[in-house]
Design a protein around this motif. Structure first.
Motif, PDB file in Angstrom:
ATOM      1  N   GLN A 183       6.040   1.599 -13.440  1.00  0.00           N
ATOM      2  CA  GLN A 183       4.576   1.572 -12.517  1.00  0.00           C
ATOM      3  C   GLN A 183       4.304   0.591 -12.457  1.00  0.00           C
ATOM      4  OE1 GLN A 183       1.441   1.957 -16.063  1.00  0.00           O
ATOM      5  NE2 GLN A 183       2.606   3.246 -17.458  1.00  0.00           N
ATOM      6  N   ASP A 184       2.793   1.553 -11.060  1.00  0.00           N
ATOM      7  CA  ASP A 184       2.578   0.647 -10.178  1.00  0.00           C
ATOM      8  C   ASP A 184       2.224  -0.698 -10.448  1.00  0.00           C
ATOM      9  OD1 ASP A 184       3.541   2.181  -8.036  1.00  0.00           O
ATOM     10  OD2 ASP A 184       2.206   2.988  -7.710  1.00  0.00           O
ATOM     11  N   SER A 185       1.759  -2.292 -10.143  1.00  0.00           N
ATOM     12  CA  SER A 185       1.187  -3.479 -10.404  1.00  0.00           C
ATOM     13  C   SER A 185       0.591  -3.535  -9.308  1.00  0.00           C
ATOM     14  CB  SER A 185       2.635  -4.344 -10.970  1.00  0.00           C
ATOM     15  OG  SER A 185       2.111  -5.155 -10.818  1.00  0.00           O
ATOM     16  N   HIS A 186      -0.988  -3.622  -9.434  1.00  0.00           N
ATOM     17  CA  HIS A 186      -1.498  -4.545  -8.530  1.00  0.00           C
ATOM     18  C   HIS A 186      -1.230  -6.590  -8.152  1.00  0.00           C
ATOM     19  CE1 HIS A 186      -3.917  -1.669 -10.201  1.00  0.00           C
ATOM     20  NE2 HIS A 186      -4.544  -1.145  -9.176  1.00  0.00           N
ATOM     21  N   THR A 187      -0.649  -6.498  -9.301  1.00  0.00           N
ATOM     22  CA  THR A 187       0.007  -8.163  -9.028  1.00  0.00           C
ATOM     23  C   THR A 187       1.204  -7.770  -8.510  1.00  0.00           C
ATOM     24  OG1 THR A 187      -0.823  -8.679 -11.518  1.00  0.00           O
ATOM     25  CG2 THR A 187       1.413 -10.568 -10.027  1.00  0.00           C
ATOM     26  N   ASP A 188       1.883  -7.331  -8.877  1.00  0.00           N
ATOM     27  CA  ASP A 188       2.846  -6.726  -7.274  1.00  0.00           C
ATOM     28  C   ASP A 188       3.121  -6.319  -5.858  1.00  0.00           C
ATOM     29  OD1 ASP A 188       6.125  -6.747  -7.760  1.00  0.00           O
ATOM     30  OD2 ASP A 188       6.534  -5.089  -7.643  1.00  0.00           O
ATOM     31  N   THR A 189       1.812  -5.667  -6.072  1.00  0.00           N
ATOM     32  CA  THR A 189       1.205  -5.650  -4.475  1.00  0.00           C
ATOM     33  C   THR A 189       0.991  -6.538  -3.527  1.00  0.00           C
ATOM     34  OG1 THR A 189       0.253  -3.407  -5.362  1.00  0.00           O
ATOM     35  CG2 THR A 189      -0.780  -3.929  -2.951  1.00  0.00           C
ATOM     36  N   LEU A 190       0.567  -7.722  -4.555  1.00  0.00           N
ATOM     37  CA  LEU A 190       0.244  -9.198  -3.886  1.00  0.00           C
ATOM     38  C   LEU A 190       1.341  -9.571  -3.278  1.00  0.00           C
ATOM     39  CD1 LEU A 190      -1.686 -10.847  -1.978  1.00  0.00           C
ATOM     40  CD2 LEU A 190      -2.808 -11.487  -4.052  1.00  0.00           C
TER      41      LEU A 190
ATOM     42  N   ALA B 103      13.562 -17.764  -2.317  1.00  0.00           N
ATOM     43  CA  ALA B 103      12.700 -17.481  -3.266  1.00  0.00           C
ATOM     44  C   ALA B 103      13.009 -16.693  -4.670  1.00  0.00           C
ATOM     45  CB  ALA B 103      11.991 -17.530  -2.230  1.00  0.00           C
ATOM     46  N   VAL B 104      12.321 -16.431  -5.651  1.00  0.00           N
ATOM     47  CA  VAL B 104      12.193 -15.207  -6.316  1.00  0.00           C
ATOM     48  C   VAL B 104      10.839 -15.241  -7.201  1.00  0.00           C
ATOM     49  CG1 VAL B 104      12.701 -17.530  -8.791  1.00  0.00           C
ATOM     50  CG2 VAL B 104      12.993 -15.207  -9.291  1.00  0.00           C
ATOM     51  N   LEU B 105      10.665 -14.189  -7.331  1.00  0.00           N
ATOM     52  CA  LEU B 105       9.161 -13.547  -7.041  1.00  0.00           C
ATOM     53  C   LEU B 105       8.914 -12.997  -8.313  1.00  0.00           C
ATOM     54  CD1 LEU B 105       9.015 -14.590  -4.305  1.00  0.00           C
ATOM     55  CD2 LEU B 105       7.863 -12.426  -3.874  1.00  0.00           C
ATOM     56  N   VAL B 106       8.539 -13.158  -9.661  1.00  0.00           N
ATOM     57  CA  VAL B 106       8.606 -13.194 -10.775  1.00  0.00           C
ATOM     58  C   VAL B 106       7.130 -12.835 -11.234  1.00  0.00           C
ATOM     59  CG1 VAL B 106       8.745 -14.130 -13.198  1.00  0.00           C
ATOM     60  CG2 VAL B 106       9.980 -15.299 -11.870  1.00  0.00           C
ATOM     61  N   ASN B 107       7.034 -11.550 -11.281  1.00  0.00           N
ATOM     62  CA  ASN B 107       6.373 -10.798 -12.049  1.00  0.00           C
ATOM     63  C   ASN B 107       5.773 -10.995 -13.369  1.00  0.00           C
ATOM     64  OD1 ASN B 107       3.525  -9.498 -11.981  1.00  0.00           O
ATOM     65  ND2 ASN B 107       4.752  -6.583 -10.750  1.00  0.00           N
ATOM     66  N   ALA B 108       4.747 -10.961 -13.811  1.00  0.00           N
ATOM     67  CA  ALA B 108       4.630 -10.823 -15.017  1.00  0.00           C
ATOM     68  C   ALA B 108       2.986 -10.063 -14.911  1.00  0.00           C
ATOM     69  CB  ALA B 108       3.931 -12.422 -15.570  1.00  0.00           C
ATOM     70  N   THR B 109       3.178  -8.863 -14.681  1.00  0.00           N
ATOM     71  CA  THR B 109       2.536  -7.393 -15.064  1.00  0.00           C
ATOM     72  C   THR B 109       2.711  -6.979 -16.811  1.00  0.00           C
ATOM     73  OG1 THR B 109       1.435  -5.494 -14.314  1.00  0.00           O
ATOM     74  CG2 THR B 109       3.749  -5.862 -13.720  1.00  0.00           C
ATOM     75  N   LEU B 110       2.292  -6.599 -17.164  1.00  0.00           N
ATOM     76  CA  LEU B 110       2.583  -6.063 -18.861  1.00  0.00           C
ATOM     77  C   LEU B 110       2.274  -4.732 -18.703  1.00  0.00           C
ATOM     78  CD1 LEU B 110      -1.038  -7.252 -20.818  1.00  0.00           C
ATOM     79  CD2 LEU B 110       1.007  -8.007 -20.462  1.00  0.00           C
ATOM     80  N   LYS B 111       2.483  -3.619 -17.573  1.00  0.00           N
ATOM     81  CA  LYS B 111       3.217  -2.384 -17.147  1.00  0.00           C
ATOM     82  C   LYS B 111       4.838  -2.652 -17.128  1.00  0.00           C
ATOM     83  CE  LYS B 111      -0.922  -1.028 -13.794  1.00  0.00           C
ATOM     84  NZ  LYS B 111      -2.010  -1.005 -12.596  1.00  0.00           N
ATOM     85  N   PRO B 112       5.079  -1.514 -17.419  1.00  0.00           N
ATOM     86  CA  PRO B 112       6.325  -1.399 -18.270  1.00  0.00           C
ATOM     87  C   PRO B 112       6.525  -1.109 -16.491  1.00  0.00           C
ATOM     88  CG  PRO B 112       5.537   0.517 -18.781  1.00  0.00           C
ATOM     89  CD  PRO B 112       3.621   0.041 -17.629  1.00  0.00           C
ATOM     90  N   PRO B 113       8.449  -1.243 -15.835  1.00  0.00           N
ATOM     91  CA  PRO B 113       8.647  -1.397 -14.631  1.00  0.00           C
ATOM     92  C   PRO B 113       9.149  -0.279 -13.441  1.00  0.00           C
ATOM     93  CG  PRO B 113      10.382  -1.832 -16.648  1.00  0.00           C
ATOM     94  CD  PRO B 113       9.040  -1.410 -17.161  1.00  0.00           C
TER      95      PRO B 113
END
Length: 257
Positions: A36-43, A24-34
């Motif tokens: 920084q914490d990401s809320h999308t990454d948390t889910l 599985a590949v989980l792709v995070n399209a947050t606009l935050k720099p690598p």
């Protein structure tokens, strides 16, 4: 620290699902720099943990750490751009049996990086697998959405349609998400004001749909892989390569050309 609820822990333990051999590949399209914490990454972390406990190999990809040149060809340096990082990371997506695209909501839409990623998927729409079907046949797709405004279902429908159009199989309940109170306020995974825990971790709707999505993706991916993918009957692109289009077959000929 586990991001899963007690009920999710129990479901994973009782299911004892064996996804060995699946990627599985989980792709995070947050606009935050690598960094920084990401809320999308948390889910996405919840999805990753369910996959890992089910013996599915997990690859995490954060798009903000890469430059995706505008355009719908596999390598845009062949079409005028000086740099395109997609060729460096595309194999990670192409080799995965499961794709989960995570995106925040901005102005009611998926992020600009999520849109760019979908355009990169579309760049492969002229390629075929070893059966002559479109490249993403036999793979499954899902979507994770976070934000502080309405739009989970609209964003998910846009992302999942795009995946389906290029060949991904979309199982039932293939999306999940969390939105807080409209307007400025805490986002998914933020510390609660009273210090009693993390925002959204106790949201049954979010955790239920995240669990459903993760297991449905694994079930569908395993079914497809165990049965050799989608049957190559009536959906073989190469059967239509009759030479009627100049330069046919052309690896850069796209679905909508």
């Amino acid at each position: 620290m586990s991001r899963m609820s007690d009920q999710q822990e129990e479901i994973c333990a009782e299911a004892a699902f064996d996804g060995s051999g699946l990627k599985a590949v989980l792709v995070n399209a947050t606009l935050k720099p690598p960094g920084q914490d990401s809320h999308t990454d948390t889910l996405l972390e919840v999805v990753a943990e369910i996959f890992s406990r089910s013996k599915v190999a997990v690859d995490r990809l954060r798009l903000s750490g890469h430059l995706l040149a505008p355009g719908v060809y596999p390598d845009m340096t062949d079409h005028g751009w000086e740099r395109d990082d997609w060729p460096k990371i595309s194999d990670r997506v192409l080799e995965a049996d499961i794709l989960v695209l995570g995106t925040p909501i901005w102005l009611g839409e998926k992020s600009s990086l999520a849109a760019a990623f979908i355009e990169k998927l579309y760049a492969h729409s002229g390629q075929t697998n070893d059966k002559g079907q479109y490249r993403f046949y036999g793979k499954v797709g899902g979507c994770v959405v976070t934000g502080n405004e309405d739009g989970i279902k609209a964003v998910a429908s846009s992302c999942l349609y795009a995946m389906s159009h290029v060949g991904y199989t979309i199982p039932p309940q293939a999306d999940c998400g969390w939105i807080g109170e409209a307007g400025p306020g805490p986002s998914y995974g933020d510390e609660k004001e009273d210090g009693s825990g993390r925002v959204g971790f106790d949201n049954v709707f979010t955790q239920r749909n995240t669990t459903f999505m993760a297991f449905n993706l694994m079930h569908m991916a395993k079914m497809l892989k165990d049965n050799g993918g989608i049957p190559a009957i009536g959906n073989v692109r190469t059967e239509w390569d009759d030479g009627s289009k100049p330069g046919w077959p052309n690896p850069e000929y796209r679905i909508d050309d």
